[in-house]
Design a protein around this motif. Sequence first.
Motif, PDB file in Angstrom:
ATOM      1  N   TYR A  22      11.942  -6.075   1.834  1.00  0.00           N
ATOM      2  CA  TYR A  22      10.489  -6.067   2.031  1.00  0.00           C
ATOM      3  C   TYR A  22       9.779  -7.004   1.056  1.00  0.00           C
ATOM      4  O   TYR A  22       8.734  -7.593   1.399  1.00  0.00           O
ATOM      5  CB  TYR A  22       9.891  -4.656   1.947  1.00  0.00           C
ATOM      6  N   ASP A  44       7.280  -4.668  16.953  1.00  0.00           N
ATOM      7  CA  ASP A  44       7.481  -3.217  16.994  1.00  0.00           C
ATOM      8  C   ASP A  44       8.852  -2.906  17.575  1.00  0.00           C
ATOM      9  O   ASP A  44       8.992  -2.635  18.766  1.00  0.00           O
ATOM     10  CB  ASP A  44       6.371  -2.573  17.827  1.00  0.00           C
ATOM     11  N   GLU A  59       9.780  -0.767   9.926  1.00  0.00           N
ATOM     12  CA  GLU A  59       8.891  -0.255  10.979  1.00  0.00           C
ATOM     13  C   GLU A  59       7.551  -0.991  10.987  1.00  0.00           C
ATOM     14  O   GLU A  59       7.008  -1.348   9.935  1.00  0.00           O
ATOM     15  CB  GLU A  59       8.680   1.249  10.761  1.00  0.00           C
ATOM     16  N   TRP A  61       4.106  -0.310  12.122  1.00  0.00           N
ATOM     17  CA  TRP A  61       2.742   0.112  11.776  1.00  0.00           C
ATOM     18  C   TRP A  61       2.589   0.488  10.316  1.00  0.00           C
ATOM     19  O   TRP A  61       1.525   0.285   9.726  1.00  0.00           O
ATOM     20  CB  TRP A  61       2.282   1.228  12.704  1.00  0.00           C
ATOM     21  N   THR A  62       3.654   1.013   9.693  1.00  0.00           N
ATOM     22  CA  THR A  62       3.604   1.233   8.254  1.00  0.00           C
ATOM     23  C   THR A  62       3.370  -0.090   7.541  1.00  0.00           C
ATOM     24  O   THR A  62       2.563  -0.191   6.595  1.00  0.00           O
ATOM     25  CB  THR A  62       4.916   1.858   7.771  1.00  0.00           C
ATOM     26  N   MET A  63       4.059  -1.125   8.029  1.00  0.00           N
ATOM     27  CA  MET A  63       3.911  -2.459   7.455  1.00  0.00           C
ATOM     28  C   MET A  63       2.498  -3.003   7.652  1.00  0.00           C
ATOM     29  O   MET A  63       1.922  -3.618   6.739  1.00  0.00           O
ATOM     30  CB  MET A  63       4.941  -3.402   8.085  1.00  0.00           C
ATOM     31  N   GLY A  65      -0.244  -1.372   7.793  1.00  0.00           N
ATOM     32  CA  GLY A  65      -1.115  -0.734   6.814  1.00  0.00           C
ATOM     33  C   GLY A  65      -1.006  -1.395   5.448  1.00  0.00           C
ATOM     34  O   GLY A  65      -2.009  -1.584   4.745  1.00  0.00           O
ATOM     35  N   ALA A  66       0.223  -1.781   5.067  1.00  0.00           N
ATOM     36  CA  ALA A  66       0.410  -2.481   3.798  1.00  0.00           C
ATOM     37  C   ALA A  66      -0.233  -3.863   3.842  1.00  0.00           C
ATOM     38  O   ALA A  66      -0.889  -4.290   2.883  1.00  0.00           O
ATOM     39  CB  ALA A  66       1.904  -2.593   3.491  1.00  0.00           C
ATOM     40  N   ARG A  86       4.645   5.767  20.971  1.00  0.00           N
ATOM     41  CA  ARG A  86       3.636   6.622  20.353  1.00  0.00           C
ATOM     42  C   ARG A  86       2.669   7.141  21.411  1.00  0.00           C
ATOM     43  O   ARG A  86       2.322   6.423  22.352  1.00  0.00           O
ATOM     44  CB  ARG A  86       2.853   5.857  19.269  1.00  0.00           C
ATOM     45  N   MET A  94      -4.297   5.336  14.851  1.00  0.00           N
ATOM     46  CA  MET A  94      -3.611   4.475  13.895  1.00  0.00           C
ATOM     47  C   MET A  94      -4.288   3.107  13.824  1.00  0.00           C
ATOM     48  O   MET A  94      -4.533   2.582  12.735  1.00  0.00           O
ATOM     49  CB  MET A  94      -2.141   4.312  14.306  1.00  0.00           C
TER      50      MET A  94
END
Length: 261
Positions: A22, A44, A59, A61-63, A65-66, A86, A94
């Motif tokens: 990452y 995705d 993953e 969507w977590t990314m 957000g970052a 989802r 989200m």
Amino acid sequence: MTTSAVSAVRIGVQLQPQHADYAEIRRAVAEAEQLGVDIAFNWDHFYPLYGEPEGKHFECWTMLGAWAEQTSRIEIGALVTCNSYRNPDLLADMARTVDHVSDGRLILGIGSGWFEKDYQAYGYDFGTAGSRLDQLAEALPRIEQRWAQLNPAPTRKIPVLIGGGGERKTLRMVARHADIWHSFSDLDTFTRKSEVLAGWCTELGRDFTEIERSVGVPSGAPDQVGPAFVEAGARLFTVGLGGPSYDLGAVRDWVAWRDSL
């Protein structure tokens, strides 16, 4: 066929979250913003699409957000989110949340899904190509309705990007719901499918020129391959890059071409 009223050419980069630590992805998105790209996308999936099939992967969507916290200027999004993974109302929430975290820089890229390994490994029903498209058609109004109900509301009308070129179902959804259409095609196919999209817009009462048309960049120097796509109506050009390291040399070339127009 007239070219799109969306006049400005934009450059995107898809940082494919595969085969990389990452820290390298974080470095690449920072470099992309510094270079002047307009949009940074990931994708995705749960496993790499190329190379070692069990290689490193992160993953989507977590990314995002970052990235929303890490960046300050560029738009961000998935190219594209798989609708099957989802609940549509959850996905809307989200997206609204990342929209706020990023101060209004999220694009909701979405498609019907296709990578069977993801479905099998994570317990989703793969169905058929037709059933997945039907599910996407049902999900898009739910996403729009949920956005209208959320408190706080999104910071803006979140742009919707739909990827794919199916002429009977996908392009009809683009005409009804999308702000951006992404094509995975060569120039001739892009031109023909643009004509089909224009026809759906006419049938549904949509202004075709409102839809930004997007392509993954073809091979070749930007000044050699870009102008023909611009003439055909493309306005967003995205360079795809995979790990373990991300060489943004081609991105730099496309940004320089954009700036020369």
